[in-house]
Scaffold this motif. Structure first.
Motif, PDB file in Angstrom:
ATOM      1  N   ASP A  22      32.907  -2.051 -31.800  1.00  0.00           N
ATOM      2  CA  ASP A  22      33.088  -1.260 -33.020  1.00  0.00           C
ATOM      3  C   ASP A  22      34.556  -0.908 -33.243  1.00  0.00           C
ATOM      4  O   ASP A  22      35.056  -0.945 -34.370  1.00  0.00           O
ATOM      5  CB  ASP A  22      32.256   0.017 -32.949  1.00  0.00           C
ATOM      6  N   LEU A  25      36.307  -3.973 -34.564  1.00  0.00           N
ATOM      7  CA  LEU A  25      35.989  -4.188 -35.978  1.00  0.00           C
ATOM      8  C   LEU A  25      36.710  -3.205 -36.882  1.00  0.00           C
ATOM      9  O   LEU A  25      37.178  -3.568 -37.973  1.00  0.00           O
ATOM     10  CB  LEU A  25      34.476  -4.101 -36.194  1.00  0.00           C
ATOM     11  N   LEU A  26      36.823  -1.960 -36.455  1.00  0.00           N
ATOM     12  CA  LEU A  26      37.560  -0.969 -37.256  1.00  0.00           C
ATOM     13  C   LEU A  26      39.039  -1.322 -37.361  1.00  0.00           C
ATOM     14  O   LEU A  26      39.648  -1.193 -38.429  1.00  0.00           O
ATOM     15  CB  LEU A  26      37.392   0.429 -36.655  1.00  0.00           C
ATOM     16  N   VAL A  28      40.361  -4.327 -37.112  1.00  0.00           N
ATOM     17  CA  VAL A  28      40.500  -5.523 -37.945  1.00  0.00           C
ATOM     18  C   VAL A  28      40.325  -5.164 -39.413  1.00  0.00           C
ATOM     19  O   VAL A  28      41.059  -5.653 -40.281  1.00  0.00           O
ATOM     20  CB  VAL A  28      39.491  -6.608 -37.506  1.00  0.00           C
ATOM     21  N   SER A  29      39.364  -4.280 -39.719  1.00  0.00           N
ATOM     22  CA  SER A  29      39.167  -3.888 -41.117  1.00  0.00           C
ATOM     23  C   SER A  29      40.324  -3.045 -41.637  1.00  0.00           C
ATOM     24  O   SER A  29      40.543  -2.976 -42.845  1.00  0.00           O
ATOM     25  CB  SER A  29      37.849  -3.133 -41.274  1.00  0.00           C
ATOM     26  N   ALA A  30      41.074  -2.416 -40.738  1.00  0.00           N
ATOM     27  CA  ALA A  30      42.236  -1.627 -41.159  1.00  0.00           C
ATOM     28  C   ALA A  30      43.459  -2.506 -41.404  1.00  0.00           C
ATOM     29  O   ALA A  30      44.493  -2.011 -41.830  1.00  0.00           O
ATOM     30  CB  ALA A  30      42.563  -0.569 -40.106  1.00  0.00           C
ATOM     31  N   GLY A  31      43.354  -3.805 -41.132  1.00  0.00           N
ATOM     32  CA  GLY A  31      44.448  -4.711 -41.435  1.00  0.00           C
ATOM     33  C   GLY A  31      45.149  -5.305 -40.237  1.00  0.00           C
ATOM     34  O   GLY A  31      46.080  -6.091 -40.384  1.00  0.00           O
TER      35      GLY A  31
END
Length: 76
Positions: A22, A25-26, A28-31
């Motif tokens: 998790d 993933l956070l 990666v989603s933050a850039g």
């Protein structure tokens, strides 16, 4: 009849993997790029486990625990 100690090691390891996934993933989603996120999380995990083991080792040694060599145990 009495309470028997259950080994929660595998269950804890599974939850740790889920939590670390998790976090990746956070990040990666933050850039952040995926390889950098994975390496960062793995490095922090290894450092945390190493620090925990060193702290645990000094705590056990501080209680007067004496390590017993494997070959010196008597057989009944």
């Amino acid at each position: 009849m009495g309470y028997r100690h259950r080994d929660t090691g595998p269950r804890l390891a599974l939850w740790m993997l889920v939590a670390l996934g998790d976090v990746i993933l956070l990040l990666v989603s933050a850039g952040l790029s995926a390889p950098v996120a994975v390496l960062g999380v793995v490095a922090l995990t290894v450092a945390g486990v190493t620090a925990w083991r060193l702290a645990r080792r000094t705590t056990l040694a501080g209680r007067g625990a004496v390590p017993v060599p494997v070959g010196s145990r008597r057989r009944a």
